[in-house]
Design a protein around this motif. Structure first.
Motif, PDB file in Angstrom:
ATOM      1  N   LYS A 124       0.831  -1.201   0.000  1.00 54.48           N
ATOM      2  CA  LYS A 124       0.000   0.000   0.000  1.00 54.48           C
ATOM      3  C   LYS A 124       0.869   1.255   0.000  1.00 54.48           C
ATOM      4  O   LYS A 124       0.604   2.204  -0.746  1.00 54.48           O
ATOM      5  CB  LYS A 124      -0.921  -0.013   1.225  1.00 54.48           C
ATOM      6  N   GLN A 125       1.924   1.245   0.808  1.00 47.91           N
ATOM      7  CA  GLN A 125       2.812   2.403   0.869  1.00 47.91           C
ATOM      8  C   GLN A 125       3.576   2.572  -0.437  1.00 47.91           C
ATOM      9  O   GLN A 125       3.820   3.704  -0.881  1.00 47.91           O
ATOM     10  CB  GLN A 125       3.784   2.245   2.043  1.00 47.91           C
ATOM     11  N   LEU A 126       3.951   1.463  -1.063  1.00 52.07           N
ATOM     12  CA  LEU A 126       4.630   1.519  -2.357  1.00 52.07           C
ATOM     13  C   LEU A 126       3.729   2.156  -3.405  1.00 52.07           C
ATOM     14  O   LEU A 126       4.168   3.008  -4.196  1.00 52.07           O
ATOM     15  CB  LEU A 126       5.039   0.111  -2.784  1.00 52.07           C
ATOM     16  N   LYS A 127       2.474   1.775  -3.412  1.00 50.32           N
ATOM     17  CA  LYS A 127       1.524   2.339  -4.381  1.00 50.32           C
ATOM     18  C   LYS A 127       1.327   3.832  -4.155  1.00 50.32           C
ATOM     19  O   LYS A 127       1.304   4.627  -5.102  1.00 50.32           O
ATOM     20  CB  LYS A 127       0.185   1.611  -4.265  1.00 50.32           C
ATOM     21  N   LEU A 128       1.225   4.227  -2.879  1.00 49.00           N
ATOM     22  CA  LEU A 128       1.054   5.644  -2.565  1.00 49.00           C
ATOM     23  C   LEU A 128       2.282   6.452  -2.977  1.00 49.00           C
ATOM     24  O   LEU A 128       2.170   7.574  -3.474  1.00 49.00           O
ATOM     25  CB  LEU A 128       0.786   5.820  -1.065  1.00 49.00           C
ATOM     26  N   ALA A 129       3.463   5.876  -2.772  1.00 45.35           N
ATOM     27  CA  ALA A 129       4.695   6.563  -3.163  1.00 45.35           C
ATOM     28  C   ALA A 129       4.747   6.763  -4.675  1.00 45.35           C
ATOM     29  O   ALA A 129       5.134   7.831  -5.163  1.00 45.35           O
ATOM     30  CB  ALA A 129       5.911   5.772  -2.692  1.00 45.35           C
ATOM     31  N   ALA A 130       4.336   5.755  -5.431  1.00 40.39           N
ATOM     32  CA  ALA A 130       4.368   5.842  -6.898  1.00 40.39           C
ATOM     33  C   ALA A 130       3.383   6.890  -7.409  1.00 40.39           C
ATOM     34  O   ALA A 130       3.651   7.567  -8.423  1.00 40.39           O
ATOM     35  CB  ALA A 130       4.055   4.478  -7.500  1.00 40.39           C
ATOM     36  N   GLU A 131       2.266   7.060  -6.734  1.00 38.01           N
ATOM     37  CA  GLU A 131       1.237   8.000  -7.189  1.00 38.01           C
ATOM     38  C   GLU A 131       1.658   9.459  -7.049  1.00 38.01           C
ATOM     39  O   GLU A 131       1.011  10.340  -7.620  1.00 38.01           O
ATOM     40  CB  GLU A 131      -0.062   7.758  -6.420  1.00 38.01           C
ATOM     41  N   THR A 132       2.731   9.737  -6.296  1.00 36.60           N
ATOM     42  CA  THR A 132       3.166  11.121  -6.097  1.00 36.60           C
ATOM     43  C   THR A 132       4.055  11.615  -7.234  1.00 36.60           C
ATOM     44  O   THR A 132       4.450  12.787  -7.234  1.00 36.60           O
ATOM     45  CB  THR A 132       3.922  11.268  -4.762  1.00 36.60           C
ATOM     46  N   TYR A 133       4.394  10.745  -8.187  1.00 36.85           N
ATOM     47  CA  TYR A 133       5.282  11.116  -9.285  1.00 36.85           C
ATOM     48  C   TYR A 133       4.501  11.374 -10.568  1.00 36.85           C
ATOM     49  O   TYR A 133       3.412  10.816 -10.787  1.00 36.85           O
ATOM     50  CB  TYR A 133       6.318  10.010  -9.536  1.00 36.85           C
ATOM     51  N   ARG A 134       5.092  12.221 -11.413  1.00 37.50           N
ATOM     52  CA  ARG A 134       4.540  12.477 -12.743  1.00 37.50           C
ATOM     53  C   ARG A 134       4.900  11.293 -13.634  1.00 37.50           C
ATOM     54  O   ARG A 134       6.074  10.987 -13.837  1.00 37.50           O
ATOM     55  CB  ARG A 134       5.121  13.785 -13.293  1.00 37.50           C
ATOM     56  N   GLU A 135       3.912  10.626 -14.158  1.00 40.25           N
ATOM     57  CA  GLU A 135       4.108   9.345 -14.838  1.00 40.25           C
ATOM     58  C   GLU A 135       4.975   9.463 -16.088  1.00 40.25           C
ATOM     59  O   GLU A 135       4.962  10.470 -16.789  1.00 40.25           O
ATOM     60  CB  GLU A 135       2.756   8.740 -15.220  1.00 40.25           C
ATOM     61  N   ASN A 136       5.725   8.396 -16.329  1.00 38.62           N
ATOM     62  CA  ASN A 136       6.506   8.235 -17.546  1.00 38.62           C
ATOM     63  C   ASN A 136       5.867   7.101 -18.346  1.00 38.62           C
ATOM     64  O   ASN A 136       5.723   5.987 -17.841  1.00 38.62           O
ATOM     65  CB  ASN A 136       7.955   7.889 -17.201  1.00 38.62           C
ATOM     66  N   PRO A 137       5.480   7.366 -19.587  1.00 44.21           N
ATOM     67  CA  PRO A 137       4.776   6.318 -20.361  1.00 44.21           C
ATOM     68  C   PRO A 137       5.634   5.099 -20.673  1.00 44.21           C
ATOM     69  O   PRO A 137       5.110   4.052 -21.070  1.00 44.21           O
ATOM     70  CB  PRO A 137       4.378   7.060 -21.657  1.00 44.21           C
ATOM     71  N   ARG A 138       6.937   5.198 -20.508  1.00 49.77           N
ATOM     72  CA  ARG A 138       7.817   4.088 -20.853  1.00 49.77           C
ATOM     73  C   ARG A 138       7.826   2.968 -19.820  1.00 49.77           C
ATOM     74  O   ARG A 138       8.246   1.856 -20.112  1.00 49.77           O
ATOM     75  CB  ARG A 138       9.245   4.591 -21.072  1.00 49.77           C
TER      76      ARG A 138
END
Length: 514
Positions: free
Chosen positions: A339-353
């Protein structure tokens, strides 16, 4: 990328340079990741980059590894070949070994120059946090600081505060009428907390000469920013003291530095390692203060970078202000970890690659997921980045090498000796000694003069026989007879010092006869 601090290579085959823009370096940042994923080396290369750009740095060395910043790396190091290979892979053509100008500091004065502040400068809020006081106990601490100002009794070291608390306890009834209830139990609890702090070595933090902030914001003769390293391996045994000191330092920077807006580069960069210790069990008032400092100190030209294992260690309101981010690997062994990993990932501007969540879980040691602020302060697209190798020595200095740097430092001798000027402890001690001397003198004069019994006897003899006296404002009163006067005289005498001596003598004689 002269305006950037080179961090590493990203993109396809790690060929795209990734850098931290100096113009946005005061927008704060985060370095996070599980233990052993490379956070310490990342902190080292950031400190090197800022120093090379002429920006002074303050950082805490929790594990003792960062002292190597003072020496250049060498070709005979076991990681030399991997370092050269990585530098070539990420296009770091200017990679060379070199040292940075370093000043060592230590609250205990063992591994660096002593760092001190005064009790007054620390203030009641941070001191209450350090001592883990209740609301009622914090109230008494506030009274102590108010009385220090009103009575002209400076609070410089722990013994000043301890002496003032004793004085407050002795005058609690009078002070309660003005400031509210002053409980002796609360005073005792504060004194016990101060004793614990003293036993932990915290007494060395308070005193003079106090640290001058200007000594942390210097450059060397070549224009490189000086890196100030606080030895924190021993300090971490008292995590409350560690967190409180660094928060005090941030607060002092915020209060003393002038507004500069958005400078071309920061005036100082502050790295707070093991940042979760700042927020663990912290009262809301303290968290609000940290948020205020983090939000406003940017305009003072100071960048604050938190280093911790998981972004969730930092309160959300503060985390939202950390624009430059370097995320090393996070482990996801439990449902909470995922859950914490998912929350951490959501704080970044996505890279389509690639998937940010998968990248954070998969990056290896020395690799990270990065996102830096771009033009107009817009977060950059997240990238998988191979962190560049350090130019300074990887690993700590020896004890002898550190001692040599301390002796050669331009701070040598300035803070080494403690000053003990007149403050609350000395003032209260002088008052007590003066009161004791006056009391002794009065008692001595009383013993040399006529005894109270003789004075009462003479007064009774003078007034016997005068009869009744009247007053226009009071009803008539009959003067006591000589016998009544003598009776009162004897009773009064027995309640006085001489009487107590007579009673002790009589009782002593009775018990001896048995």
């Amino acid at each position: 990328m002269s305006e950037d601090i080179f961090i590493g290579g990203g993109g396809v085959d790690y060929a795209e340079p990734q850098g931290l823009s100096l113009g946005y370096a005061n927008r704060h940042g985060l370095v996070a990741g599980a233990t052993g994923t490379g956070k310490t080396v990342t902190l080292q290369i950031l400190a090197e980059g800022f120093s090379n750009a002429g920006v002074p740095v303050f950082l805490s060395d929790v594990k003792g590894d960062l002292s190597g910043l003072a020496k250049p790396g060498t070709a005979d190091h076991k990681l030399h070949e991997p370092f050269m290979s990585r530098a070539e892979k990420i296009g770091f053509k200017d990679f060379t070994y070199h040292a940075c100008p370093v000043t060592f500091w230590d609250l205990f004065g063992d591994q660096g120059h002593p760092v001190r502040t005064t009790v007054s400068e620390m203030g009641p809020l941070l001191l209450a946090r350090l001592l883990e006081l209740t609301e009622a106990q914090e109230g008494i601490l506030n009274i102590a600081f108010r009385l220090s100002d009103e009575e002209g009794m400076p609070l410089l070291d722990l013994k000043d505060l301890q002496a003032l608390l004793v004085w407050i306890g002795e005058n609690s009834k009078t002070l309660s009428l003005r400031y509210g209830n002053v409980s002796s139990a609360s005073i005792g609890a504060i004194q016990r907390r101060l004793l614990v702090l003293e036993n932990q070595g915290g007494a060395g933090l308070f005193g003079e000469p106090a640290l001058e902030l200007a000594d942390l914001m210097r450059t060397d003769a070549n224009g490189k920013g000086r890196i100030n390293i606080l030895a924190s391996d021993k300090l971490m045994q008292a995590p409350g003291l560690y967190a409180t000191f660094l928060l005090w330092l941030l607060s002092e920077l915020f209060e003393e530095l002038p507004e500069v807006g958005d400078p071309d580069k920061p005036k100082l960069v502050f790295f707070f390692d093991e940042a979760h210790l700042l927020f663990d069990d912290a009262p809301k008032a303290l968290v609000d203060k940290v948020e205020q400092v983090a939000r406003l100190i940017r305009s003072k030209g100071v960048g604050v970078y938190f280093i911790t294992q998981n972004p969730s260690d930092v309160p959300e309101d503060i985390l939202g202000q950390l624009g430059n981010r370097i995320q090393h690997a996070l482990r996801a062994f439990t449902a909470k970890d995922r859950k914490q990993l998912k929350l951490a990932a959501e704080t970044y501007r996505e890279n389509p690659r690639f998937s940010t969540e998968e990248a954070i879980r998969e990056v290896g040691v020395g690799e990270a997921v990065t996102s830096m602020l771009m033009k107009k302060g817009i977060p950059g697209v997240v990238e998988r980045t191979l962190i560049r190798p350090p130019s300074s020595q990887l690993g700590p200095l020896s004890v002898a090498e550190r001692a040599e740097f301390m002796v050669a430092s331009d701070m040598a001798g300035k803070y080494d000796e403690t000053l003990d000027r007149t403050s609350a402890f000395e003032i209260l001690k002088e008052r007590a000694e003066k009161a004791a001397a006056e009391a002794a003198k009065s008692e001595e004069e009383a013993e040399e003069a006529d005894t109270p019994m003789l004075r009462e006897f003479n007064a009774a003899r003078r007034y016997s026989g005068k009869g009744v006296t009247r007053s226009t404002s009071r009803p008539a009163r009959v003067n006591p007879t000589f016998g009544e006067q003598m009776t009162k005289m004897v009773v009064k005498e027995l309640t006085g010092t001489t009487g107590r001596r007579m009673v002790r003598g009589i009782l002593g004689g009775l018990f001896k006869g048995r």
